[in-house]
Motif scaffolding. Structure first.
Motif, mmCIF file in Angstrom:
data_model
loop_
_atom_site.group_PDB
_atom_site.id
_atom_site.type_symbol
_atom_site.label_atom_id
_atom_site.label_comp_id
_atom_site.label_asym_id
_atom_site.label_seq_id
_atom_site.Cartn_x
_atom_site.Cartn_y
_atom_site.Cartn_z
ATOM 1 N N UNK A 261 0.841 -1.201 0.000
ATOM 2 C CA UNK A 261 0.000 0.000 0.000
ATOM 3 C C UNK A 261 0.873 1.247 0.000
ATOM 4 N N UNK A 262 1.923 1.247 0.819
ATOM 5 C CA UNK A 262 2.798 2.414 0.899
ATOM 6 C C UNK A 262 3.525 2.681 -0.409
ATOM 7 N N UNK A 263 3.954 1.611 -1.080
ATOM 8 C CA UNK A 263 4.715 1.756 -2.314
ATOM 9 C C UNK A 263 3.897 2.429 -3.402
ATOM 10 N N UNK A 264 2.667 1.976 -3.601
ATOM 11 C CA UNK A 264 1.841 2.503 -4.684
ATOM 12 C C UNK A 264 1.277 3.885 -4.371
ATOM 13 N N UNK A 265 1.038 4.163 -3.082
ATOM 14 C CA UNK A 265 0.426 5.443 -2.720
ATOM 15 C C UNK A 265 1.451 6.525 -2.395
ATOM 16 N N UNK A 266 2.719 6.145 -2.316
ATOM 17 C CA UNK A 266 3.750 7.137 -2.027
ATOM 18 C C UNK A 266 3.790 7.549 -0.576
#
Length: 311
Positions: A261-266
């Motif tokens: 989730x963190x990777x795709x949402x920045x």
């Protein structure tokens, strides 16, 4: 309404319009239907002990209701449109301009859940990681792909600045929140921000609202000449904040999907890369027209008036 100045009342209203979409606790129990000009205050906590104890001189119990139909919030790389939101609070005002807040039993805010664009596919897919790619292959059902986001309280509002409520571009208060992401694969404990590391929103007026005053009878019937109640209505104010940082996700898929989730949402995302905008809020502020005249039972009379307006 003589014992508290119009300027104080205006400041309180401006402060609460700013965060009507920022403390959502999701759907709440059905609100009471109230007659006439009482209608916006259908969840005001008039029977809370602090409200009932207001004497009309040293403390004045009042009701706040604020709503916004549209807006947006950007967290890192993700921008989400907000739907209908409704904030209601009791406010205990004091002659020195300070105030304390009283939330309804079901929470101060209700709001329509916002949908994350692209759903889980937009949050995590495609991916070369077996765990995530396995989930991506199952997302042919829209119900499995759908992700909703609800903004929830993560602590008590603080740092209230009355003077900022009269101007634009100055933080009015600080509101700790967290964003609850819901999806079958993410589980029910997936959050952006926590109670120990929340998103700290500092809303401010972007545009000034228009002001009108209504006077009405105890049961809500309009009565410009002799009404026991008064209501200020503020229309058209836009609010926003672009100064807050956003921590990373936690608890997603029992913690196994936090990084995806963190990777795709920045996320996490530093201050200046996130923003919230609320469009054309409408805010109502209601209290007895002459609170001093109801001393020492102003809070109890407010409750009595509110109950008399039930449909």
């Amino acid at each position: 309404m003589r014992s508290v100045s119009n300027r104080t009342r205006v400041g309180l209203l401006a402060a609460f319009t700013a965060f009507s979409a920022l403390l959502s606790t999701g759907s709440a129990t059905a609100a009471t239907q109230l007659n006439g000009d009482w209608a916006p205050f259908d969840r005001c906590p008039v029977d809370a002990p602090a409200m009932l104890a207001a004497d009309g001189i040293n403390t004045i119990a009042t009701c706040i209701a604020s709503s916004s139909a549209t807006g947006t919030i950007t967290l890192g790389k993700t921008k989400v449109s907000t739907g209908d939101t409704d904030l209601q609070l009791g406010v205990i005002q004091r002659p020195d301009g300070t105030a304390s807040l009283v939330a309804p039993p079901e929470g101060a805010l209700t709001a329509d859940p916002a949908e994350i664009p692209g759903g889980l596919i937009g949050l995590m897919c495609p991916s070369g990681i077996p765990l995530v790619s396995g989930i991506c292959r199952q997302l042919t059902d829209n119900n499995l792909n759908r992700v909703t986001a609800t903004i929830e309280p993560a602590g008590a509002p603080r740092d209230f600045h009355m003077s900022a409520a009269f101007s634009t571009g100055e933080p009015i208060l600080t509101i700790p929140v967290r964003i609850h992401l819901k999806n079958p694969f993410l589980g029910d404990k997936c959050y952006i921000g926590t109670t120990s590391d929340p998103v700290l929103l500092k809303p401010q007026n972007v545009t000034a609202p228009s002001l009108s005053l209504q006077r009405f009878s105890a049961d809500g019937t309009p009565n410009d000449d002799e009404g026991e109640m008064g209501r200020y209505t503020f229309d058209g104010a836009d609010q926003g904040d672009a100064t807050f940082a956003v921590p990373g996700a936690s608890g997603c898929g029992a913690g196994l999907l936090d990084w995806a989730v963190n990777l795709k949402t920045g996320l996490p995302s530093a201050a200046g890369k996130n923003s919230v905008t609320l469009d054309a809020t409408t805010t109502y502020f209601g209290s007895p027209y002459d609170p001093v005249g109801l001393a020492p039972n102003e809070g109890r009379k407010l409750s009595e008036f509110w109950h008399s307006a039930k449909r």
